[in-house]
Design an enzyme around this catalytic site. Sequence first.
Site: not given
Ligand code: UD1
Ligand code: UDP
Length: 367
Positions: A95, A117, A131, A204, A206, A237
């Site tokens: 999602d 999924e 999502e 984390h 949004r 995060h």
């Molecule tokens: C995204 C997904 C969410 C998922 C989550 C898993 C969308 C809209 N959201 O949300 O469904 O649950 O990933 O973790 O697709 N950033 C870094 N390094 C990284 C990753 C992120 O610096 O490796 C920072 C960046 O500033 C970025 C912010 O985190 O702008 C948010 O990342 P983003 O992918 O936009 O949203 P998530 O909250 O991670």
């Molecule tokens: N996870 C990880 N390291 C962390 C936190 C979470 O590897 O520090 C793993 C966790 O076991 C799960 C996945 O990341 O498999 C969940 O990711 P996240 O919570 O970022 O996203 P969501 O599942 O909500 O989309």
Amino acid sequence: MKIMVIFGTRPEAIKMCPVIKELKKQGEIECKVCLTGQHKEMLLQVMNLFKIEADYNLEIMRKNQTLSMILINIMQNLDEIMEREKPDLVLVHGDTSSSFAAGLSAFYHGIPIGHVEAGLRTYNMKSPYPEEFNRQAVDLITDLYFAPTKLARQQLIREGKKRENVFVTGNTVIDALKTTVRKDYQNEIFDWCSDSRVLLLTAHRRENVGKPMENIFEAVKKICLNYPDVKVIYPIHKNPEIRKIAKRIFSDSNQIKVIEPLDVYDFHNFMDKSYFILTDSGGIQEEAPALGKPVLVLRDTTERPEGIEAGTLKLVGTEIESIYQGASKLLEDETTYRKMSNAVNPYGDGLASKRIANIIIDYFKRK
Ligand code: UD1
Ligand code: UDP
């Protein structure tokens, strides 16, 4: 036949790497991997752990990226790759914005889509946001639905998807989990909390960034103040907005350790060693029941009711008092704790990836 697997965030990588490994074992399949790079460090951590090299990485991540930026950049970059590679099937997961963008790009290029999924629903477009939209939108254009549970399949069928295209496979996260947890796992951080009950925190979403996130952190602080035998580990995060709030609220607590995101091998073992988990994550709600770890879900809705039914998950929302009460009950009431610690696994037997690969091979044979 050529299959292109496209994804870009940590949880997608954790759940798609087992599928890629399985596809790469099949002689008749050529499997290409395209990372959108929606995540950077958190994505590469997983790719390194599973030792999978991507054929493409669009590297679209920008600090504080907006949903529109993610969508536009992925779609623009994928145009050329779709034209060059002409895959017979595109596989996306779950999602995220990466899934939506990749699915839409495949649809515009007339390429069939497999959705891993598929069928999770809250039917509330605001929660989780965005999502719920992403997964429903992908399911509008999907050809092969890989539903993790019977409930997910029923939801898809109720929405009018063709029965013969919807398969119950289990969730591939269990495939990953089977390879990571070790009873003899050690980590030096456990010296810091060896005499305490350890709570594991992640947050984390949004829609939680802002006041709900502040409430979550204040509640965690209140738990620590009232239970001196508790210590909290928070692999935070990379989102800078979340880091700002955590720094402001947690900097004066010596019961809370904020650490960098763990790789999934460590994280699964931290889950296994924790007393209970506080999280707004989706994937963790699937993993915790298998490990028998109670979870307080920091959200008002869940698309994973199987874990609630199993008794491992409890929705506590994002108000300070409801989170605190939920935690107090688990910390004080043995019976509640024991009830929620039952190891049950509604998400499959660890063979989901194998099933997905077989279904894809059959699909092409039928074609
Ligand atoms: C995204 C997904 C969410 C998922 C989550 C898993 C969308 C809209 N959201 O949300 O469904 O649950 O990933 O973790 O697709 N950033 C870094 N390094 C990284 C990753 C992120 O610096 O490796 C920072 C960046 O500033 C970025 C912010 O985190 O702008 C948010 O990342 P983003 O992918 O936009 O949203 P998530 O909250 O991670
Ligand atoms: N996870 C990880 N390291 C962390 C936190 C979470 O590897 O520090 C793993 C966790 O076991 C799960 C996945 O990341 O498999 C969940 O990711 P996240 O919570 O970022 O996203 P969501 O599942 O909500 O989309």
